[in-house]
Design an enzyme around this catalytic site. Sequence first.
Site, PDB file in Angstrom:
ATOM      1  N   TYR A   1       0.849  -1.208   0.000  1.00  0.00           N
ATOM      2  CA  TYR A   1       0.000   0.000   0.000  1.00  0.00           C
ATOM      3  C   TYR A   1       0.879   1.251   0.000  1.00  0.00           C
ATOM      4  O   TYR A   1       0.667   2.174  -0.795  1.00  0.00           O
ATOM      5  CB  TYR A   1      -0.900  -0.040   1.233  1.00  0.00           C
ATOM      6  CG  TYR A   1      -1.808   1.151   1.418  1.00  0.00           C
ATOM      7  CD1 TYR A   1      -3.014   1.252   0.722  1.00  0.00           C
ATOM      8  CD2 TYR A   1      -1.495   2.162   2.331  1.00  0.00           C
ATOM      9  CE1 TYR A   1      -3.866   2.329   0.923  1.00  0.00           C
ATOM     10  CE2 TYR A   1      -2.338   3.242   2.535  1.00  0.00           C
ATOM     11  CZ  TYR A   1      -3.524   3.316   1.832  1.00  0.00           C
ATOM     12  OH  TYR A   1      -4.365   4.388   2.029  1.00  0.00           O
TER      13      TYR A   1
ATOM     14  N   LYS B   1       1.124   4.180  -2.923  1.00  0.00           N
ATOM     15  CA  LYS B   1       0.797   5.587  -2.665  1.00  0.00           C
ATOM     16  C   LYS B   1       1.999   6.496  -2.950  1.00  0.00           C
ATOM     17  O   LYS B   1       1.837   7.644  -3.353  1.00  0.00           O
ATOM     18  CB  LYS B   1       0.304   5.757  -1.224  1.00  0.00           C
ATOM     19  CG  LYS B   1      -1.028   5.051  -0.942  1.00  0.00           C
ATOM     20  CD  LYS B   1      -2.154   5.574  -1.820  1.00  0.00           C
ATOM     21  CE  LYS B   1      -3.505   5.031  -1.419  1.00  0.00           C
ATOM     22  NZ  LYS B   1      -4.611   5.596  -2.215  1.00  0.00           N
TER      23      LYS B   1
HETATM   24  P1  NAI Z   1     -13.101   3.038   1.794  1.00  0.00           P
HETATM   25  O1  NAI Z   1     -12.659   1.619   1.857  1.00  0.00           O
HETATM   26  O2  NAI Z   1     -14.174   3.518   2.704  1.00  0.00           O
HETATM   27  O3  NAI Z   1     -13.477   3.435   0.304  1.00  0.00           O
HETATM   28  C1  NAI Z   1     -12.767   2.973  -0.818  1.00  0.00           C
HETATM   29  C2  NAI Z   1     -13.781   2.701  -1.905  1.00  0.00           C
HETATM   30  O4  NAI Z   1     -13.058   2.282  -3.071  1.00  0.00           O
HETATM   31  C3  NAI Z   1     -14.749   1.572  -1.541  1.00  0.00           C
HETATM   32  O5  NAI Z   1     -16.087   1.980  -1.753  1.00  0.00           O
HETATM   33  C4  NAI Z   1     -14.352   0.444  -2.485  1.00  0.00           C
HETATM   34  O6  NAI Z   1     -15.460  -0.368  -2.898  1.00  0.00           O
HETATM   35  C5  NAI Z   1     -13.757   1.212  -3.654  1.00  0.00           C
HETATM   36  N1  NAI Z   1     -12.828   0.379  -4.406  1.00  0.00           N
HETATM   37  C6  NAI Z   1     -11.724  -0.233  -3.952  1.00  0.00           C
HETATM   38  N2  NAI Z   1     -11.152  -0.942  -4.932  1.00  0.00           N
HETATM   39  C7  NAI Z   1     -11.915  -0.765  -6.038  1.00  0.00           C
HETATM   40  C8  NAI Z   1     -11.847  -1.242  -7.359  1.00  0.00           C
HETATM   41  N3  NAI Z   1     -10.880  -2.090  -7.763  1.00  0.00           N
HETATM   42  N4  NAI Z   1     -12.795  -0.852  -8.253  1.00  0.00           N
HETATM   43  C9  NAI Z   1     -13.790  -0.019  -7.866  1.00  0.00           C
HETATM   44  N5  NAI Z   1     -13.903   0.463  -6.621  1.00  0.00           N
HETATM   45  C10 NAI Z   1     -12.981   0.088  -5.713  1.00  0.00           C
HETATM   46  O7  NAI Z   1     -11.763   3.874   2.036  1.00  0.00           O
HETATM   47  P2  NAI Z   1     -11.527   5.426   2.305  1.00  0.00           P
HETATM   48  O8  NAI Z   1     -10.901   5.531   3.628  1.00  0.00           O
HETATM   49  O9  NAI Z   1     -12.723   6.224   1.970  1.00  0.00           O
HETATM   50  O10 NAI Z   1     -10.364   5.685   1.240  1.00  0.00           O
HETATM   51  C11 NAI Z   1     -10.483   6.544   0.120  1.00  0.00           C
HETATM   52  C12 NAI Z   1      -9.087   6.913  -0.318  1.00  0.00           C
HETATM   53  O11 NAI Z   1      -8.416   7.596   0.730  1.00  0.00           O
HETATM   54  C13 NAI Z   1      -8.199   5.721  -0.667  1.00  0.00           C
HETATM   55  O12 NAI Z   1      -7.399   6.044  -1.784  1.00  0.00           O
HETATM   56  C14 NAI Z   1      -7.340   5.561   0.558  1.00  0.00           C
HETATM   57  O13 NAI Z   1      -6.114   4.910   0.275  1.00  0.00           O
HETATM   58  C15 NAI Z   1      -7.152   7.001   0.958  1.00  0.00           C
HETATM   59  N6  NAI Z   1      -6.750   7.198   2.335  1.00  0.00           N
HETATM   60  C16 NAI Z   1      -7.577   6.900   3.384  1.00  0.00           C
HETATM   61  C17 NAI Z   1      -7.145   7.097   4.670  1.00  0.00           C
HETATM   62  C18 NAI Z   1      -7.993   6.782   5.868  1.00  0.00           C
HETATM   63  O14 NAI Z   1      -7.505   6.886   7.013  1.00  0.00           O
HETATM   64  N7  NAI Z   1      -9.252   6.436   5.725  1.00  0.00           N
HETATM   65  C19 NAI Z   1      -5.819   7.649   4.973  1.00  0.00           C
HETATM   66  C20 NAI Z   1      -5.032   7.921   3.790  1.00  0.00           C
HETATM   67  C21 NAI Z   1      -5.495   7.713   2.524  1.00  0.00           C
END
Ligand code: NAI
Length: 255
Positions: free
Chosen positions: A147, A151
């Site tokens: 991961y 990133k």
């Molecule tokens: P989340 O898990 O709530 O949302 C991610 C969404 O992406 C989910 O709805 C999932 O179904 C979708 N997804 C994943 N792989 C997919 C694929 N192959 N095709 C289509 N959809 C796909 O996660 P969150 O926390 O909302 O994360 C959003 C972004 O923020 C990500 O890029 C994550 O790496 C980044 N992020 C989040 C942090 C946190 O603490 N929550 C911290 C740093 C970065």
Amino acid sequence: MSETEARILLITGAAGGIGRATVNVFAEHGWRVIGVDRQPKYEGFPEDGVYIEADISLPEQIEAIYQQVAAFTHTLDAVVHNAAVQIAKPLLNTTAEEWDLVMASNLRSVFLGAKLAHPLLKAKGGGAIVNVSSVHAVATSADIAAYAASKGGLLALTRAMAIEFAPDEIRVNAILPGAVDTPMLRAGLSRGLSGDGTVVDRLENLARKTVNGRVGQPEEIARSIYFLADHTQSSFMTGQALIVDGGATCRLSTE
Ligand code: NAI
């Protein structure tokens, strides 16, 4: 499309924690939203938007997404690459298949998506791409190597895209969230990241690591994404990495 018509956003990971909050912020500003996620459409997604259920880790599905977009619009104002997966396990136990899945989902998808988004942004006379990276791009922890690498790669890709897309007035920036209370964060904590105890104990442990003393809310990231996407607010920014982490990365660990 005339100046008076609504601006259009395409966002991946639209059904996740940060994704839903971002959809809402753009909709509140009058944008129409094309949401992409492998999860089904959720209740509350804007009625004037388009929801596409697809898996962005697969190149043919990214092609299919942009075929559906073409039926709706020939221009885009902004694209937010937000979908990602996290595999939390020791480097030595991570398989090549797991590594490839993380890279395909978090990094290759942005490369392939941007190639298809470029002509639609260019057709509008310019626009913005926001790549959702992570503080793991600049400092990381044990058991999250694939991961973190994806990133970090996304930051390098952001700079390369900013340079190549600038002649077409397309700005490309990355946002690096710290700990934000979403399903991804809670899933990571339940797998053992960030200390001992219950998920709530681990959330509190994470909150203590920030200067603000708390984890972030998805809306706080969504508003920063909006800032980077809206040329009236961030027109002189491109190729940059904006850290939004409650100060977590500003304090020396030796303090
Ligand atoms: P989340 O898990 O709530 O949302 C991610 C969404 O992406 C989910 O709805 C999932 O179904 C979708 N997804 C994943 N792989 C997919 C694929 N192959 N095709 C289509 N959809 C796909 O996660 P969150 O926390 O909302 O994360 C959003 C972004 O923020 C990500 O890029 C994550 O790496 C980044 N992020 C989040 C942090 C946190 O603490 N929550 C911290 C740093 C970065």
